[in-house]
Write an enzyme that holds these catalytic residues in place. Sequence first.
Site, PDB file in Angstrom:
ATOM      1  N   ARG A   8     -17.643  27.961 -32.586  1.00  0.00           N
ATOM      2  CA  ARG A   8     -18.026  27.094 -31.456  1.00  0.00           C
ATOM      3  C   ARG A   8     -19.255  27.670 -30.749  1.00  0.00           C
ATOM      4  O   ARG A   8     -20.016  26.945 -30.137  1.00  0.00           O
ATOM      5  CB  ARG A   8     -16.854  26.917 -30.481  1.00  0.00           C
ATOM      6  CG  ARG A   8     -17.196  26.072 -29.255  1.00  0.00           C
ATOM      7  CD  ARG A   8     -15.993  25.399 -28.597  1.00  0.00           C
ATOM      8  NE  ARG A   8     -14.870  26.279 -28.413  1.00  0.00           N
ATOM      9  CZ  ARG A   8     -14.781  27.276 -27.517  1.00  0.00           C
ATOM     10  NH1 ARG A   8     -15.807  27.511 -26.710  1.00  0.00           N
ATOM     11  NH2 ARG A   8     -13.713  28.017 -27.427  1.00  0.00           N
ATOM     12  N   TYR A  16     -31.653   3.960 -25.087  1.00  0.00           N
ATOM     13  CA  TYR A  16     -30.535   3.738 -26.008  1.00  0.00           C
ATOM     14  C   TYR A  16     -29.273   3.359 -25.210  1.00  0.00           C
ATOM     15  O   TYR A  16     -29.013   3.943 -24.147  1.00  0.00           O
ATOM     16  CB  TYR A  16     -30.312   5.022 -26.811  1.00  0.00           C
ATOM     17  CG  TYR A  16     -29.118   4.969 -27.722  1.00  0.00           C
ATOM     18  CD1 TYR A  16     -29.150   4.232 -28.896  1.00  0.00           C
ATOM     19  CD2 TYR A  16     -27.958   5.661 -27.399  1.00  0.00           C
ATOM     20  CE1 TYR A  16     -28.052   4.179 -29.718  1.00  0.00           C
ATOM     21  CE2 TYR A  16     -26.849   5.619 -28.222  1.00  0.00           C
ATOM     22  CZ  TYR A  16     -26.897   4.867 -29.380  1.00  0.00           C
ATOM     23  OH  TYR A  16     -25.806   4.811 -30.192  1.00  0.00           O
ATOM     24  N   ASP A  25     -36.166  11.903 -25.162  1.00  0.00           N
ATOM     25  CA  ASP A  25     -35.472  11.493 -26.383  1.00  0.00           C
ATOM     26  C   ASP A  25     -36.543  11.077 -27.387  1.00  0.00           C
ATOM     27  O   ASP A  25     -37.202  10.052 -27.228  1.00  0.00           O
ATOM     28  CB  ASP A  25     -34.511  10.336 -26.066  1.00  0.00           C
ATOM     29  CG  ASP A  25     -33.684   9.921 -27.286  1.00  0.00           C
ATOM     30  OD1 ASP A  25     -34.141  10.132 -28.429  1.00  0.00           O
ATOM     31  OD2 ASP A  25     -32.589   9.365 -27.092  1.00  0.00           O
ATOM     32  N   LYS A  31     -30.358   9.881 -37.207  1.00  0.00           N
ATOM     33  CA  LYS A  31     -31.395   8.942 -37.603  1.00  0.00           C
ATOM     34  C   LYS A  31     -32.344   9.610 -38.611  1.00  0.00           C
ATOM     35  O   LYS A  31     -31.913   9.942 -39.687  1.00  0.00           O
ATOM     36  CB  LYS A  31     -32.110   8.416 -36.355  1.00  0.00           C
ATOM     37  CG  LYS A  31     -31.142   8.007 -35.226  1.00  0.00           C
ATOM     38  CD  LYS A  31     -30.246   6.832 -35.592  1.00  0.00           C
ATOM     39  CE  LYS A  31     -29.098   6.586 -34.614  1.00  0.00           C
ATOM     40  NZ  LYS A  31     -29.455   6.502 -33.200  1.00  0.00           N
TER      41      LYS A  31
END
Length: 436
Positions: A78, A131, A213, A238
């Site tokens: 983690r 988005y 972004d 993407k």
Amino acid sequence: MFPKEEQACIGGQRLAPESLMMSYGYNPAWSEGAIKPPIFQTSTFVFNSAEEGKAHFELAYGLRQANPDEEMGLIYSRLNNPSLEILEHRLCLWDGAEDAASFASGMAAISTTLLALLKPGDVVLHSEPVYGGSDYFLKNVLPKFGITAVGFRPHATPAELTAQVAGIEQGRLAMIFVETPANPTNHLVDLEACAALARQHGSEENPIRLVVDNTFLGPVFQHPLKHGADVVLYSATKFLGGHSDLIAGAALASRPLMKEIKAMRTFMGTMCDPNTGWMLMRSLETLKLRMERAATSAQVVADWLRRHPLVERTYYLTHLEHNPVQQDIYRRHCLSPGSMISFDIRGGEKEAFRFLNALKLIKLAVSLGGTESLAEHPATMTHSDISVPEQAEMGITPQMIRLSIGVEDARDLLLDLGQAFAAVGVPSEVPKLELA
Ligand SMILES: *Cc1c(COP(=O)(O)O)cnc(C)c1O
């Protein structure tokens, strides 16, 4: 420590990112000479001694400064894992970033970064549209933590933007969050102007971070850190992943900012898993090839669409002749128009749906940046959460169709688009294109 810097240069000349995606940050001697890094499919790491374990934790928890050349030791997946660390070092090369973190999704990267850098009472000024998931997070999740999101409209002039910033109570503006080009309108935001605003109104005690972004054009065709951004975010689902077979995200920034973001990632557990990290490394080897090829086809498709009698207008980054402001931002920020095209079909939702339902090669699906071309209807799909009047203000029309162009042959894409237009009522001429 492994000499990554030596790997990145030959005779003092720095190598291009695409030349380094196959080898950078990995030493085959670590894994029996394997040319590819293995997937470090492990939850925890064995310490050589209790003293070493103690030293690793001191660094991980910031209990002491690192010695020169000391990197954080492997503790638990983690916190860190070699499959992610090699990936993160490679991601840094495209954007020229000091450090990077990989995440379980684009939304994990966005939410973790915003929660790491904001606190109750803060205001985030953000571009619109963004988005759908980011829009929801800004407007519905952050307020629960006492953080206020304020949007600015696509065509806000620098003076209007300055006035909006001046209207925010002194010291409360902590972040300008920008998505450029915007999904689904390809609207560009001036990063240099935003960075200047952030510098002008921020201070050492109350810094204003510019967070971008960069999913639509990055990391090959736009580099926000070079235009004054503090943090760059990606949906790695993407273009970075590029094959529509994984969900992931990334954040890149200076070392001090990444320290804060990675700490939040540790406690929220929003890191990427080792298998996905490995898949992303495989994808990065062909990133530039894929993005360039898709952009070449997209230019052909966009120019063809613009001339089609059933197309009212296109939203595409080399179709900006009538908008000198946008064209100027494009010239300063973008190295290519990329492969996202939106267009308004003549008519409304009915015509848009008839067109979408008729497509054969191009698949009707949300998401973007994969090897296959996709089409969708933003108003009722990706952006359906935004009210119709707000959609109108953001320039999202009922007849808008968004295309993500993949790596298929451009002529075949035109054949498919042509037969879909014929289904709406107007047959199209498909030019004879050389097969690429
Ligand atoms: C898809 C997308 C996201 C969200 O990413 P996920 O990987 O789906 O969580 C964020 N920003 C943009 C611009 C996107 O296209």
